[in-house]
Each structure stands twice: as C-alpha cells, then as structure tokens.
Design a protein around this motif. Structure first.
Motif, PDB file in Angstrom:
ATOM      1  N   SER A 250       0.221  -3.297  11.266  1.00 22.49           N
ATOM      2  CA  SER A 250      -0.155  -4.533  10.551  1.00 22.49           C
ATOM      3  C   SER A 250       0.651  -4.686   9.266  1.00 22.49           C
ATOM      4  O   SER A 250       0.173  -5.240   8.292  1.00 22.49           O
ATOM      5  N   VAL A 251       1.889  -4.189   9.298  1.00 21.10           N
ATOM      6  CA  VAL A 251       2.731  -4.215   8.095  1.00 21.10           C
ATOM      7  C   VAL A 251       3.838  -5.266   8.250  1.00 21.10           C
ATOM      8  O   VAL A 251       4.506  -5.333   9.274  1.00 21.10           O
TER       9      VAL A 251
ATOM     10  N   PHE B 134       0.844  -1.200   0.000  1.00 22.61           N
ATOM     11  CA  PHE B 134       0.000   0.000   0.000  1.00 22.61           C
ATOM     12  C   PHE B 134       0.877   1.247   0.000  1.00 22.61           C
ATOM     13  O   PHE B 134       2.027   1.226   0.441  1.00 22.61           O
ATOM     14  N   ASN B 135       0.265   2.322  -0.457  1.00 25.07           N
ATOM     15  CA  ASN B 135       0.994   3.589  -0.604  1.00 25.07           C
ATOM     16  C   ASN B 135       0.882   4.472   0.637  1.00 25.07           C
ATOM     17  O   ASN B 135       1.611   5.443   0.764  1.00 25.07           O
ATOM     18  N   SER B 136      -0.066   4.111   1.536  1.00 26.22           N
ATOM     19  CA  SER B 136      -0.245   4.950   2.729  1.00 26.22           C
ATOM     20  C   SER B 136      -0.823   4.112   3.852  1.00 26.22           C
ATOM     21  O   SER B 136      -1.597   3.173   3.605  1.00 26.22           O
ATOM     22  N   PRO B 137      -0.495   4.456   5.094  1.00 26.99           N
ATOM     23  CA  PRO B 137      -1.121   3.772   6.231  1.00 26.99           C
ATOM     24  C   PRO B 137      -2.628   3.985   6.224  1.00 26.99           C
ATOM     25  O   PRO B 137      -3.387   3.124   6.666  1.00 26.99           O
TER      26      PRO B 137
ATOM     27  N   PRO C 299       5.535   3.897  14.889  1.00 21.74           N
ATOM     28  CA  PRO C 299       5.209   2.474  15.087  1.00 21.74           C
ATOM     29  C   PRO C 299       3.752   2.162  14.744  1.00 21.74           C
ATOM     30  O   PRO C 299       3.459   1.101  14.198  1.00 21.74           O
ATOM     31  N   ASP C 300       2.837   3.084  15.002  1.00 19.68           N
ATOM     32  CA  ASP C 300       1.416   2.841  14.692  1.00 19.68           C
ATOM     33  C   ASP C 300       1.196   2.543  13.211  1.00 19.68           C
ATOM     34  O   ASP C 300       0.366   1.720  12.848  1.00 19.68           O
TER      35      ASP C 300
END
Ligand SMILES: Cc1ncc(COP(=O)(O)O)c(C=O)c1O
Length: 390
Positions: free
Chosen positions: A179-180, A115-118, A174-175
C-alpha cells in the motif's frame, strides 16, 4: 566537523550595531538567491523540490519559499501544521514513529505521509482507511535505509549500523510495498553529488523490481546544492537519468541549501578576563543559541576575523562549563561592548534555540541586502521564557 560554508557575502558590509544583541539577521536577497538555484535545478531536471522546515522554518518567509519551491517537508505534526498554515504547495510529512492522535491530524493536512517501517503502515491501516473514507487524499511513503554509509561523522549518518532511520533496504519485499505510493531515503549531510550517486547505486537494485506499483521517489535532503562549487549540472543530468530510467516523479527535500550563507547571529562581548588566555563572555550562548557548535561539534566562522592577532576564547553567559564557542581573533579586539557575528547561522540554529539558564532568545531580523531594508520580525521577552515552563 568542518563547516563548508561561511561566506560573509553581503554581510561583509552590514553594520552590526543596527540590530539589538543578540539577533539573527537573515538576508532576504540571499534566501531568494538560494531558492532560485533550487528552482532552476528543479525546472531543468523536471523534478519537485520541497524545503525542509527542520533546517529553516522562518515562517514569515513562507510566501517567498512558495514563489520558488513545490512545498515543504515536515518532521511531524507541528511542522506539518506550520507548513499548511504558513507555506504554499505540498506538505510531505515523515516521522520516525507516529502517535495515533498526531497521525489523525497529519493525515488531514499532508500530501505525502511517509512511514519509517512497514510495521507502522500495517498497524495504522484502519486509521489510514478511515481518513481516506472521510475524503482526505494523501500518498503513503516508506522511508528505506540505504545501508550505505556516506557520512563524515558516524552519529550524523542515517546508514550507521543499527540505525533507527528507515527500513533496511536489503529486507524489502513486494509485501512491504503493497500500500505504498513512494519510497523515501535521506542519507546525506552537507554533501556533493557523488555520495547521492553512490546511495542510488546501493538502493537501485532493491527498488527497480517494484517500480510498477510506485508513483514517486524522494531522495531526502543533505544536498549542498546552493554551495558555489556543487556539481549542479551533473545533478540535473543524474536526476534526468533516474527519471527516465524509473518513469517516477522525483523529489528532493533540501533544508540547509535554502538558507546557506544567508544569515548571521550577532552578539556582544560582555566581559573579558584573563585565565591563561583572554576569555570573553558574550551574550551568545553555544548551548542555547548554536547547540550544533557543541553537538556536532564545529567552529562557526566569524565575520571579519583577521588571520593573525591574539586569540580570545569566546563563551556564553550560561553556567555550563562547556558553553564555549571557540577561540577567535576578534576583529578590532575583544573589549566589552564590541559586536561580533557568526556566519551561516540561518539554518539549524534558529530552529534549535532554547532558554536554558533563562538565557534570552536572539531576536529575528530580516535584512534585504539589495534594498538595505531592515525589519524586526520578532523579539522575545521574559514571557517567552516563562511560557515554556510552569
Ligand atoms: C528526512 C529529512 N529530509 C530532509 C532533511 C534536510 O536535510 P538538509 O538540511 O541537510 O538538506 C533532513 C535532515 O536531517 C531529513 O532528516
């Protein structure tokens, strides 16, 4: 923009009249040579290498790519499907933004979904969880933006100011990585090792604190590894060092390097006029067949171009005044019926062709410079033009 390739290699001995015009001719032996160099780097460094379909997706060679590399990387649903259907090994899909319907299928056919962004990862969490609950297994990646411009041309530099490509690494917390499984960056274009080392130095302090939650790092493409003067031994040492430092699996996803100097685009001069200089119309169109010539822009090298003699301006048959390939010394003279060939056209040309003005698409031929076997892979017709319109 200067092209760093343009070695005719075995095409120096290829008779341009053996194929219809226009036609891409790809040398299987050259592709294998490039792939074996990439596989050698992979093996020595102990990393994984994926071929970027965006650069070279001549899928009739999918099984050959599979003999050497660990899989492919895709730019969205269609390339991911092509990768799963026609290639072997892993499929890593990255897209700047996913649509829910596309993502649903991508999650079922990709090993890595990047993905490109959180923000997107959070928004799609229910869909990701549902795909996993349905038995699909994949890693989630986040593309970061290194904020470290290395490009020769700003518009091709993913680290340009206000870039849309990747999450600015300086904002990483860290947030964002909860899930990465892996971090991806792509920051180079036709470049050597030093820009990769500088990019790693720029992102390293932001990534090292998060290593314990990660499985892999993907250093994208743009590495000109198969160019004769690329620093391959140093690359291997660099990758071994990062691997030892981080303990993570490393990925590279070169595209152009798979097909560097492995294909030509054959064309024919149709007419020559005089308008202050010799101007030739060819059946190759810059805008339809080699759009990077106008977009980059760059001047593709011509097979057997002599170093002196009269210049002829070559352009395509389309209505676009700027459909100009460049000024060339045509070997043997610019006469109607004369065949010409542009070098290093296997990557980023075949994948970008279009039929503007109804200009026919070049056929795709495979040649093996070792055995001299020549095979027509695909010819295109009026139906292909019509099928894209309604
Ligand atoms: C995310 C990503 N990976 C890999 C590549 C392949 O790059 P190259 O063909 O220059 O090696 C690109 C090219 O734009 C890319 O955007």
């Amino acid at each position: 923009m200067e092209t760093k390739a343009g070695d005719p290699a075995a095409f120096a001995h290829f008779d341009l009249y053996r194929v219809p015009s226009p036609a891409f001719v790809v040398d299987e032996a050259a592709i294998r040579r490039n792939l074996s160099i990439l596989a050698d780097v992979r093996d020595r460094a102990g990393i994984k290498v994926l071929g970027a379909l965006k650069a070279f997706s001549m899928w009739s060679l999918g099984s050959i790519v599979g003999e050497y590399l660990d899989g492919v990387c895709a730019s969205g649903l269609y390339e991911a499907r092509l990768g799963r259907e026609e290639y072997q090994g892993e499929v890593a899909t990255y897209c700047a933004a996913y649509k829910p319907a596309d993502l649903a299928e991508i999650l079922t056919i990709s090993d890595h979904v990047i993905f490109n962004s959180p923000g997107q990862i959070a928004r799609f969490k229910p869909q990701i969880d549902a795909a996993r609950a349905a038995g699909h297994s994949f890693d989630i990646g986040l593309r970061i933006n290194p904020q470290n411009p290395e490009g020769e041309v700003a518009k091709y530099d993913p680290s340009q100011p206000h870039s849309r490509l990747g999450f600015p690494v300086s904002q990483l917390t860290p947030d964002h990585l909860a899930s990465v499984d892996g971090i991806h960056f792509h920051n180079l274009c036709e470049q050597d090792l030093a820009p990769l080392e500088r990019t790693w130095a720029a992102v390293e302090p932001h990534i090292l604190p998060h290593l314990s939650s990660l499985k892999w790092l993907n250093f994208g493409g743009g590495h000109h590894i198969t160019r004769a003067d690329y620093q391959r031994d140093d690359l291997v040492a660099f990758l071994q060092g990062v691997k030892a430092q981080t303990g993570l699996t490393l990925y590279l996803e070169p595209g152009e390097a798979m097909a560097l100097d492995a294909g030509i685009l054959v064309g024919e001069i149709l007419d020559v006029i005089d308008n202050g200089m010799a101007v030739a119309i060819t059946d190759i169109s810059a805008t339809c067949h080699m759009p990077d010539v106008i977009e980059a822009p760059y001047r593709p090298a011509m097979l057997h171009e002599p170093s002196d003699g009269p210049l002829t301006r070559l352009g395509g048959p389309s209505c676009l005044a700027g459909d100009i390939i460049g000024d060339y010394r045509v070997p043997g003279g610019a006469e109607p019926g004369a065949r010409i060939a542009f070098l290093d056209q296997a990557h980023y040309s075949m994948v970008k062709t279009n039929t503007f003005n109804g200009v026919p698409l070049p056929a795709i031929w495979l040649w093996n410079s070792t055995t001299d076997k020549l095979t027509e892979i695909r010819a295109f017709s009026y139906q292909d033009f019509k099928a894209r319109l309604s």
